[in-house]
Design a protein around this motif. Structure first.
Motif, mmCIF file in Angstrom:
data_model
loop_
_atom_site.group_PDB
_atom_site.id
_atom_site.type_symbol
_atom_site.label_atom_id
_atom_site.label_comp_id
_atom_site.label_asym_id
_atom_site.label_seq_id
_atom_site.Cartn_x
_atom_site.Cartn_y
_atom_site.Cartn_z
ATOM 1 N N UNK A 1 -13.948 33.482 98.963
ATOM 2 C CA UNK A 1 -14.612 34.669 99.514
ATOM 3 C C UNK A 1 -15.885 34.274 100.256
ATOM 4 N N UNK A 2 -16.675 33.394 99.631
ATOM 5 C CA UNK A 2 -17.994 33.059 100.178
ATOM 6 C C UNK A 2 -17.894 32.498 101.597
ATOM 7 N N UNK A 3 -16.935 31.615 101.787
ATOM 8 C CA UNK A 3 -16.849 30.900 103.061
ATOM 9 C C UNK A 3 -16.433 31.811 104.209
ATOM 10 N N UNK A 4 -15.708 32.882 103.872
ATOM 11 C CA UNK A 4 -15.176 33.726 104.948
ATOM 12 C C UNK A 4 -15.620 35.186 104.793
ATOM 13 N N UNK A 5 -16.743 35.366 104.117
ATOM 14 C CA UNK A 5 -17.154 36.717 103.729
ATOM 15 C C UNK A 5 -17.312 37.672 104.913
ATOM 16 N N UNK A 6 -18.038 37.232 105.932
ATOM 17 C CA UNK A 6 -18.323 38.147 107.046
ATOM 18 C C UNK A 6 -17.055 38.580 107.790
ATOM 19 N N UNK A 7 -16.201 37.633 108.244
ATOM 20 C CA UNK A 7 -14.973 38.091 108.911
ATOM 21 C C UNK A 7 -14.042 38.848 107.963
ATOM 22 N N UNK A 8 -14.093 38.499 106.673
ATOM 23 C CA UNK A 8 -13.194 39.149 105.711
ATOM 24 C C UNK A 8 -13.495 40.645 105.578
ATOM 25 N N UNK A 9 -14.762 40.984 105.384
ATOM 26 C CA UNK A 9 -15.090 42.412 105.209
ATOM 27 C C UNK A 9 -14.859 43.161 106.535
ATOM 28 N N UNK A 10 -15.082 42.489 107.648
ATOM 29 C CA UNK A 10 -14.840 43.130 108.946
ATOM 30 C C UNK A 10 -13.344 43.414 109.116
ATOM 31 N N UNK A 11 -12.519 42.406 108.788
ATOM 32 C CA UNK A 11 -11.062 42.578 108.903
ATOM 33 C C UNK A 11 -10.543 43.670 107.969
ATOM 34 N N UNK A 12 -11.070 43.679 106.742
ATOM 35 C CA UNK A 12 -10.581 44.619 105.737
ATOM 36 C C UNK A 12 -10.713 46.075 106.190
ATOM 37 N N UNK A 13 -11.814 46.359 106.880
ATOM 38 C CA UNK A 13 -12.072 47.762 107.224
ATOM 39 C C UNK A 13 -11.968 48.023 108.735
ATOM 40 N N UNK A 14 -11.349 47.070 109.441
ATOM 41 C CA UNK A 14 -11.239 47.215 110.902
ATOM 42 C C UNK A 14 -10.399 48.431 111.290
ATOM 43 N N UNK B 1 -4.735 32.819 106.548
ATOM 44 C CA UNK B 1 -5.140 33.881 107.479
ATOM 45 C C UNK B 1 -4.645 33.564 108.897
ATOM 46 N N UNK B 2 -4.738 32.292 109.291
ATOM 47 C CA UNK B 2 -4.264 31.898 110.623
ATOM 48 C C UNK B 2 -2.754 32.114 110.751
ATOM 49 N N UNK B 3 -2.017 31.723 109.705
ATOM 50 C CA UNK B 3 -0.551 31.878 109.740
ATOM 51 C C UNK B 3 -0.180 33.365 109.805
ATOM 52 N N UNK B 4 -0.891 34.178 109.034
ATOM 53 C CA UNK B 4 -0.592 35.618 109.015
ATOM 54 C C UNK B 4 -0.886 36.244 110.375
ATOM 55 N N UNK C 1 -5.178 38.564 104.205
ATOM 56 C CA UNK C 1 -5.694 37.902 102.994
ATOM 57 C C UNK C 1 -4.843 38.128 101.747
ATOM 58 N N UNK C 2 -3.802 38.970 101.849
ATOM 59 C CA UNK C 2 -3.005 39.314 100.660
ATOM 60 C C UNK C 2 -2.489 38.068 99.932
ATOM 61 N N UNK C 3 -1.865 37.160 100.692
ATOM 62 C CA UNK C 3 -1.276 35.965 100.070
ATOM 63 C C UNK C 3 -2.364 35.079 99.467
ATOM 64 N N UNK C 4 -3.481 34.929 100.195
ATOM 65 C CA UNK C 4 -4.590 34.098 99.675
ATOM 66 C C UNK C 4 -5.064 34.633 98.332
ATOM 67 N N UNK C 5 -5.190 35.948 98.242
ATOM 68 C CA UNK C 5 -5.698 36.547 97.012
ATOM 69 C C UNK C 5 -4.728 36.324 95.855
ATOM 70 N N UNK C 6 -3.437 36.410 96.153
ATOM 71 C CA UNK C 6 -2.459 36.152 95.088
ATOM 72 C C UNK C 6 -2.552 34.704 94.616
ATOM 73 N N UNK C 7 -2.768 33.796 95.572
ATOM 74 C CA UNK C 7 -2.934 32.374 95.191
ATOM 75 C C UNK C 7 -4.189 32.209 94.329
ATOM 76 N N UNK C 8 -5.257 32.891 94.725
ATOM 77 C CA UNK C 8 -6.510 32.805 93.943
ATOM 78 C C UNK C 8 -6.292 33.309 92.511
ATOM 79 N N UNK C 9 -5.530 34.394 92.390
ATOM 80 C CA UNK C 9 -5.248 34.912 91.042
ATOM 81 C C UNK C 9 -4.490 33.853 90.239
ATOM 82 N N UNK C 10 -3.504 33.217 90.894
ATOM 83 C CA UNK C 10 -2.747 32.164 90.218
ATOM 84 C C UNK C 10 -3.647 31.012 89.782
ATOM 85 N N UNK C 11 -4.556 30.613 90.664
ATOM 86 C CA UNK C 11 -5.472 29.503 90.332
ATOM 87 C C UNK C 11 -6.374 29.880 89.160
ATOM 88 N N UNK C 12 -6.842 31.129 89.158
ATOM 89 C CA UNK C 12 -7.711 31.566 88.063
ATOM 90 C C UNK C 12 -6.942 31.590 86.736
#
Lengths: 57, 445
Positions: free
Chosen positions: B246-259, B383-386, B397-408
């Motif tokens: 999240x930290x590394x891509x925070x700014x574009x992420x929140x912009x994309x989420x609510x675009x 994100x690039x592939x999507x 970011x859907x797939x990334x988040x699922x991967x993050x859940x798996x890692x956690x």
């Protein structure tokens, strides 16, 4: 604040009012915390200014 | 060089500011991005090239912490802080020379290589000492110091920007800014060098809290051969990966989420979001780490990893429908990210004792280096592939988040597998019968 106690620590006398219970001068402790606290407060202040943009925008 | 032993009556409350003076300085590394645009325009560099000093610095941080940890334990915190001061400040001075002569390799070598050694040695320099001074609250003590690393960027970012504004963004202005940074940080870190002391070996500073593992002491070389070390390595790596994602891509992420919503996020609001994340990261370091003193290290990592996974799940399922929910979940994840960093030294102390906890911590920080590559790679690559697949907004970011859940979840399982260290790894301790505290043997010398 808890400080290490030692058998050789000076007893709490009236003239040692500016010392912690262990014997370290309180102004030294205050100075050390101010040294690091002042720039940190500056950083936090700048951060608050920036964070406000989230709610303004 | 023998560690500086505290005289009788020395207040342990002088040690956290000593540690902070080092961590607030080296935390400047996270504000390197301030120098990127001026360097690119002044020296004609690409974005990748201008990132090189920072990247090399982080690599050197991991390497010097991993390989220099034993030296730090042997020579003590004052030696380590002095090395950190000299390397970090000299790095800036060399970089200043590089900017003045427009020799970019000198900036990379100075800031990245020499300064990076200062980052690694400085990062681990106060950890072991703080744990010995605060056996009753090791989480809080290391939390204060490691919070400083997050705070360093908060200070340096506006300070460096202001300096470039005053001196100019050409090569001579950058050179002058580097020079002032090098000299200022040298002065600032001197407080740490002068104040730091190890507690007297003959007497613990205060009575330790409940000793979870009965005064166990394990050397750094033995620790890396235990499953506990590698379980904690996985725990730290997974927790950091999730946070960096999240930290590394925070700014574009929140912009994309609510675009695509009725409440799009502007560029300045996204910058505000990034600032809030920094605050959560820093608050988590002191807040959660102190909480671990009360509820235990294993339990706090259950929270970081378990609740972290739930937060990611909430973002992925409902994040784009509610901005407050998205922001709160992201802040909680970032507070766990910071908390994970700050609590790990105390966890190591619980498992391996204080004997070489700084060196063990240094070796564990390789998990950070791994996560630093893994987290951004997962989020950016997916994100690039999507995007190529024609997706947009939160779908990126859907797939990334699922991967993050798996890692956690993997990290959660690794945390559950942590058990007390087997007795065959314990160091022979002739003093154990006499001492019931956990003071390092060489301190009594």
């Amino acid at each position: 604040m808890t400080t290490p106690s030692s058998p050789s620590s000076p007893p709490d006398l009236p003239h040692s009012r500016l010392r912690s219970s262990g014997g370290t001068p309180i102004p030294l402790i205050a100075f050390a915390w101010l040294w690091v606290g002042a720039p940190l407060c500056y950083g936090l202040y700048e951060l608050v200014l920036k964070a406000k943009q989230l709610f303004a925008g | 060089m023998s560690p500086p032993v505290a005289p009788p009556g020395w207040s342990r409350w002088l040690v956290p500011p000593a540690a902070l003076s080092v961590h607030l300085s080296i935390g400047q590394a996270y504000a390197w991005s301030v120098f990127k645009p001026p360097l690119e325009s002044a020296l004609g560099l690409s974005g990748t090239q201008s990132a090189l000093p920072f990247q090399l610095g982080i690599v050197m941080l991991g390497l010097s912490a991993a390989f220099g940890g034993t030296l730090v334990e042997r020579n003590g915190p004052r030696w380590a802080m002095t090395v950190a001061l000299v390397c970090f400040s000299t790095g800036f001075l060399i970089a200043s020379l590089g900017a003045a002569t427009e020799q970019y390799w000198l900036i990379v070598f100075g800031y990245g290589f020499v300064g990076g050694i200062g980052l690694g040695i400085g990062y681990i320099s106060p950890v072991s000492t703080l744990i010995k001074w605060f056996p009753d609250r090791p989480g809080m003590a290391t939390g204060i110091a490691i919070m400083g690393f997050g705070g360093g960027a908060l200070i340096a970012s506006p300070w460096s920007a202001q300096m470039l504004k005053s001196f100019g963004s050409d090569s001579s202005g950058i050179a002058l800014a580097f020079l002032v940074h090098g000299l200022s940080y040298a002065v600032f870190m001197t407080l740490g060098v002068l104040l730091v002391r190890v507690p007297r070996g003959d007497k613990p500073p205060v009575k330790a809290g409940p000793a979870p593992l009965d005064g166990v002491q394990v050397s750094a070389n033995s620790a890396v051969r235990t499953p506990q070390f590698w379980c904690l390595w996985v725990v730290l790596c997974m927790n950091v990966t999730a946070g960096i994602g999240i930290l590394e891509k925070a700014a574009p992420m929140i912009t994309d989420f609510f675009a695509d919503t009725s409440t799009p996020v502007s560029v300045s609001a996204a910058a505000g979001f990034v600032a809030l994340l920094s605050a959560a990261n820093m608050a988590g370091r002191i807040g959660w780490s102190s909480t671990s003193d009360l509820i235990g290290r294993k339990n706090i990592y259950r929270v970081y990893l378990g609740v972290g996974a739930i937060m990611y799940l909430l973002i992925s399922q409902f994040g784009d429908s509610s901005k407050p929910l998205f922001i709160v979940c992201a802040l909680v994840i970032l507070s766990f990210y910071g908390g994970g960093f700050a609590t790990i030294p105390a966890y190591l102390k619980d498992l391996f004792g204080t004997y070489q906890v700084g060196a063990i911590h240094g070796r564990l920080l390789t998990a950070w280096s791994t996560a630093g590559v893994l987290g951004p790679l997962i989020v950016n690559w997916i994100a690039d592939r999507q995007k190529e697949a024609g997706k947009h907004g939160a779908q990126l970011y859907d797939t990334s988040f699922l991967i993050m859940i798996g890692l956690l979840v993997v990290g959660f399982v690794a945390n559950e597998l942590v058990r007390p260290v087997h007795a065959r790894h314990h160091i022979p301790a002739p003093r154990e019968a006499a001492d019931d505290d956990s003071v390092q043997p060489q301190q009594s010398a």
